[in-house]
Design a protein around this motif. Structure first.
Motif, PDB file in Angstrom:
ATOM      1  N   ASP A  96       0.820  -1.207   0.000  1.00 30.15           N
ATOM      2  CA  ASP A  96       0.000   0.000   0.000  1.00 30.15           C
ATOM      3  C   ASP A  96       0.857   1.261   0.000  1.00 30.15           C
ATOM      4  O   ASP A  96       0.359   2.359  -0.272  1.00 30.15           O
ATOM      5  N   PHE A  97       2.134   1.109   0.310  1.00 32.00           N
ATOM      6  CA  PHE A  97       3.047   2.257   0.346  1.00 32.00           C
ATOM      7  C   PHE A  97       4.062   2.215  -0.795  1.00 32.00           C
ATOM      8  O   PHE A  97       4.998   3.002  -0.819  1.00 32.00           O
ATOM      9  N   GLY A  98       3.868   1.289  -1.733  1.00 36.80           N
ATOM     10  CA  GLY A  98       4.717   1.248  -2.922  1.00 36.80           C
ATOM     11  C   GLY A  98       5.836   0.238  -2.876  1.00 36.80           C
ATOM     12  O   GLY A  98       6.668   0.195  -3.798  1.00 36.80           O
ATOM     13  N   ALA A  99       5.926  -0.592  -1.838  1.00 37.19           N
ATOM     14  CA  ALA A  99       6.980  -1.606  -1.776  1.00 37.19           C
ATOM     15  C   ALA A  99       6.724  -2.688  -2.818  1.00 37.19           C
ATOM     16  O   ALA A  99       5.586  -2.929  -3.211  1.00 37.19           O
ATOM     17  N   GLY A 100       7.812  -3.329  -3.259  1.00 34.37           N
ATOM     18  CA  GLY A 100       7.706  -4.347  -4.296  1.00 34.37           C
ATOM     19  C   GLY A 100       7.887  -3.785  -5.679  1.00 34.37           C
ATOM     20  O   GLY A 100       7.547  -4.429  -6.669  1.00 34.37           O
ATOM     21  N   SER A 101       8.466  -2.588  -5.754  1.00 35.15           N
ATOM     22  CA  SER A 101       8.641  -1.910  -7.041  1.00 35.15           C
ATOM     23  C   SER A 101       9.824  -2.442  -7.828  1.00 35.15           C
ATOM     24  O   SER A 101       9.945  -2.188  -9.029  1.00 35.15           O
ATOM     25  N   GLY A 102      10.734  -3.164  -7.156  1.00 36.33           N
ATOM     26  CA  GLY A 102      11.954  -3.632  -7.820  1.00 36.33           C
ATOM     27  C   GLY A 102      13.104  -2.655  -7.686  1.00 36.33           C
ATOM     28  O   GLY A 102      14.234  -2.976  -8.043  1.00 36.33           O
ATOM     29  N   ASP A 103      12.821  -1.473  -7.145  1.00 36.07           N
ATOM     30  CA  ASP A 103      13.860  -0.469  -6.931  1.00 36.07           C
ATOM     31  C   ASP A 103      14.226  -0.462  -5.452  1.00 36.07           C
ATOM     32  O   ASP A 103      13.360  -0.281  -4.586  1.00 36.07           O
ATOM     33  N   ALA A 104      15.514  -0.659  -5.144  1.00 34.18           N
ATOM     34  CA  ALA A 104      15.943  -0.809  -3.761  1.00 34.18           C
ATOM     35  C   ALA A 104      15.651   0.434  -2.926  1.00 34.18           C
ATOM     36  O   ALA A 104      15.142   0.342  -1.806  1.00 34.18           O
ATOM     37  N   ALA A 105      15.975   1.603  -3.460  1.00 29.35           N
ATOM     38  CA  ALA A 105      15.760   2.838  -2.702  1.00 29.35           C
ATOM     39  C   ALA A 105      14.277   3.084  -2.465  1.00 29.35           C
ATOM     40  O   ALA A 105      13.860   3.456  -1.362  1.00 29.35           O
ATOM     41  N   PHE A 114      15.723  -3.897   0.930  1.00 28.23           N
ATOM     42  CA  PHE A 114      15.977  -2.932   1.994  1.00 28.23           C
ATOM     43  C   PHE A 114      17.459  -2.610   1.937  1.00 28.23           C
ATOM     44  O   PHE A 114      18.306  -3.488   2.144  1.00 28.23           O
ATOM     45  N   ALA A 115      17.802  -1.362   1.620  1.00 22.79           N
ATOM     46  CA  ALA A 115      19.188  -1.028   1.297  1.00 22.79           C
ATOM     47  C   ALA A 115      19.672   0.211   2.047  1.00 22.79           C
ATOM     48  O   ALA A 115      18.963   1.221   2.134  1.00 22.79           O
ATOM     49  N   ASP A 116      20.893   0.114   2.574  1.00 23.49           N
ATOM     50  CA  ASP A 116      21.625   1.263   3.107  1.00 23.49           C
ATOM     51  C   ASP A 116      20.798   2.108   4.072  1.00 23.49           C
ATOM     52  O   ASP A 116      20.824   3.337   4.031  1.00 23.49           O
ATOM     53  N   ASP A 117      20.055   1.462   4.936  1.00 17.85           N
ATOM     54  CA  ASP A 117      19.233   2.177   5.907  1.00 17.85           C
ATOM     55  C   ASP A 117      18.954   1.231   7.068  1.00 17.85           C
ATOM     56  O   ASP A 117      19.264   0.042   7.007  1.00 17.85           O
ATOM     57  N   THR A 118      18.367   1.765   8.130  1.00 21.61           N
ATOM     58  CA  THR A 118      18.078   0.967   9.317  1.00 21.61           C
ATOM     59  C   THR A 118      16.618   1.104   9.702  1.00 21.61           C
ATOM     60  O   THR A 118      16.084   2.208   9.755  1.00 21.61           O
ATOM     61  N   LEU A 119      15.968  -0.028   9.944  1.00 24.57           N
ATOM     62  CA  LEU A 119      14.627  -0.038  10.495  1.00 24.57           C
ATOM     63  C   LEU A 119      14.745  -0.447  11.956  1.00 24.57           C
ATOM     64  O   LEU A 119      15.145  -1.569  12.259  1.00 24.57           O
ATOM     65  N   THR A 120      14.442   0.472  12.862  1.00 23.27           N
ATOM     66  CA  THR A 120      14.580   0.210  14.291  1.00 23.27           C
ATOM     67  C   THR A 120      13.213  -0.084  14.895  1.00 23.27           C
ATOM     68  O   THR A 120      12.286   0.706  14.776  1.00 23.27           O
ATOM     69  N   GLY A 146      23.814  -3.555   0.617  1.00 21.94           N
ATOM     70  CA  GLY A 146      24.686  -2.582   1.272  1.00 21.94           C
ATOM     71  C   GLY A 146      24.643  -2.720   2.776  1.00 21.94           C
ATOM     72  O   GLY A 146      24.865  -3.794   3.322  1.00 21.94           O
ATOM     73  N   THR A 147      24.308  -1.629   3.443  1.00 15.81           N
ATOM     74  CA  THR A 147      24.268  -1.622   4.904  1.00 15.81           C
ATOM     75  C   THR A 147      22.845  -1.738   5.434  1.00 15.81           C
ATOM     76  O   THR A 147      22.546  -1.295   6.538  1.00 15.81           O
ATOM     77  N   GLY A 148      21.948  -2.306   4.625  1.00 19.00           N
ATOM     78  CA  GLY A 148      20.576  -2.494   5.076  1.00 19.00           C
ATOM     79  C   GLY A 148      20.524  -3.315   6.354  1.00 19.00           C
ATOM     80  O   GLY A 148      21.165  -4.356   6.452  1.00 19.00           O
ATOM     81  N   LEU A 149      19.764  -2.855   7.340  1.00 16.65           N
ATOM     82  CA  LEU A 149      19.771  -3.485   8.656  1.00 16.65           C
ATOM     83  C   LEU A 149      18.417  -3.318   9.328  1.00 16.65           C
ATOM     84  O   LEU A 149      17.846  -2.231   9.339  1.00 16.65           O
ATOM     85  N   TRP A 150      17.908  -4.401   9.897  1.00 14.63           N
ATOM     86  CA  TRP A 150      16.744  -4.326  10.782  1.00 14.63           C
ATOM     87  C   TRP A 150      17.228  -4.546  12.188  1.00 14.63           C
ATOM     88  O   TRP A 150      17.906  -5.520  12.477  1.00 14.63           O
ATOM     89  N   GLN A 151      16.887  -3.634  13.054  1.00 14.90           N
ATOM     90  CA  GLN A 151      17.387  -3.645  14.427  1.00 14.90           C
ATOM     91  C   GLN A 151      16.219  -3.652  15.395  1.00 14.90           C
ATOM     92  O   GLN A 151      15.344  -2.789  15.333  1.00 14.90           O
ATOM     93  N   ALA A 202       9.485   2.867   1.131  1.00 15.88           N
ATOM     94  CA  ALA A 202       8.117   2.378   1.302  1.00 15.88           C
ATOM     95  C   ALA A 202       7.983   1.540   2.566  1.00 15.88           C
ATOM     96  O   ALA A 202       6.998   1.660   3.308  1.00 15.88           O
ATOM     97  N   ILE A 203       8.951   0.663   2.828  1.00 13.53           N
ATOM     98  CA  ILE A 203       8.886  -0.184   4.018  1.00 13.53           C
ATOM     99  C   ILE A 203       8.945   0.663   5.285  1.00 13.53           C
ATOM    100  O   ILE A 203       8.208   0.427   6.252  1.00 13.53           O
ATOM    101  N   LYS A 204       9.803   1.671   5.289  1.00 12.89           N
ATOM    102  CA  LYS A 204       9.896   2.535   6.470  1.00 12.89           C
ATOM    103  C   LYS A 204       8.610   3.355   6.654  1.00 12.89           C
ATOM    104  O   LYS A 204       8.168   3.579   7.782  1.00 12.89           O
ATOM    105  N   ALA A 205       8.006   3.776   5.527  1.00 14.11           N
ATOM    106  CA  ALA A 205       6.748   4.521   5.621  1.00 14.11           C
ATOM    107  C   ALA A 205       5.631   3.626   6.147  1.00 14.11           C
ATOM    108  O   ALA A 205       4.795   4.059   6.959  1.00 14.11           O
ATOM    109  N   ALA A 206       5.620   2.372   5.706  1.00 13.89           N
ATOM    110  CA  ALA A 206       4.612   1.425   6.191  1.00 13.89           C
ATOM    111  C   ALA A 206       4.793   1.179   7.683  1.00 13.89           C
ATOM    112  O   ALA A 206       3.817   1.086   8.436  1.00 13.89           O
ATOM    113  N   TRP A 207       6.044   1.068   8.105  1.00 18.32           N
ATOM    114  CA  TRP A 207       6.313   0.867   9.529  1.00 18.32           C
ATOM    115  C   TRP A 207       5.831   2.062  10.346  1.00 18.32           C
ATOM    116  O   TRP A 207       5.237   1.894  11.416  1.00 18.32           O
ATOM    117  N   THR A 208       6.064   3.256   9.866  1.00 15.08           N
ATOM    118  CA  THR A 208       5.594   4.462  10.550  1.00 15.08           C
ATOM    119  C   THR A 208       4.072   4.446  10.673  1.00 15.08           C
ATOM    120  O   THR A 208       3.514   4.811  11.719  1.00 15.08           O
TER     121      THR A 208
END
Length: 222
Positions: free
Chosen positions: A66-75, A106-112, A131-136, A80-86
């Motif tokens: 619903d937030f655009g995830a699954g587009s095939g584009d990492a960024a 999920f790329a070069d970012d952190t989901l806390t 890259g540095t994609g991380l779920w914490q 989208a995943i972070k927006a869905a989490w919010t």
């Protein structure tokens, strides 16, 4: 048109125009209503159940698509995943994040994840970490308890330099249910925890690495 039950709507003038985009039959008469009326109309899911509006029911589980995830584009997927989490944080109760069948990045970012009883689950869903994609889960001095991951395929992208697809910090009672950690590098899956459970999970090493070994690191949380 304000929100009201269909039974309270007056007969429609055909053809429908303006906000009246739908029509139906109530007590033998044709009535018109807007989509917003449906979302704001309370109803009971079962006989004797409490009436609630559809928007409230849909908001209990947040769908990343619903937030655009699954587009095939990492960024774009990461955003989208972070927006869905919010959005999940704003929903009643603990956040529930759903990944429908498909591939995500999920790329070069952190989901806390700091909320107790959070649930991230999927169905035939692959999440590629780049890259540095991380779920914490949790942070130093801020515990998160009873987080559940279910039915997710964590994949380290072949070009990624990341050593672990998922890093859990300062949490207690995390559950992994039917998850796959795939193409894990020498860093393995790092769990800094006093308590966790894995059921029907698999950790699969990255092939062709120079002496790569799957390493599951467990340490007591601070």
């Amino acid at each position: 048109m304000g929100a009201k039950k269909i039974s309270a709507l007056t007969a429609a003038t055909l053809p429908l125009s303006g906000a009246e985009r739908l029509c139906g039959v109530q007590a033998g008469a044709t009535v018109g209503f807007a989509v917003d009326d449906l979302l704001a109309t309370p109803f009971a899911a079962a006989a004797g159940g409490q009436e609630r509006v559809l928007a409230e029911r849909l908001g209990e589980v947040v769908n990343v698509k619903d937030f655009g995830a699954g587009s095939g584009d990492a960024a774009a997927d990461t955003t989208a995943i972070k927006a869905a989490w919010t959005a999940g944080l704003a929903a009643p109760g603990a956040p529930h994040l759903y990944f429908p069948p498909g591939s995500y990045f999920f790329a070069d970012d952190t989901l806390t994840i700091l909320n107790d009883d959070s649930v991230l689950f999927g169905e035939a869903a692959t999440i590629g970490f780049k890259g540095t994609g991380l779920w914490q889960v949790g942070a130093t001095g801020d515990m998160a308890s009873r987080t559940r991951f279910q039915g997710l395929h964590f994949l380290v992208d072949s070009s990624s330099s990341a050593e672990a697809p998922l890093l859990l910090l300062n949490q207690s009672g995390t559950v992994f249910d039917e998850c796959l950690f795939d193409q894990v590098n020498t860093g393995g899956v790092s769990l800094r925890t006093g308590e966790f459970r894995m059921r029907d999970c698999m950790i699969r090493m990255k092939p062709g690495g120079s002496g790569a070994v799957v390493k599951l690191t467990i340490a007591t949380a601070d």
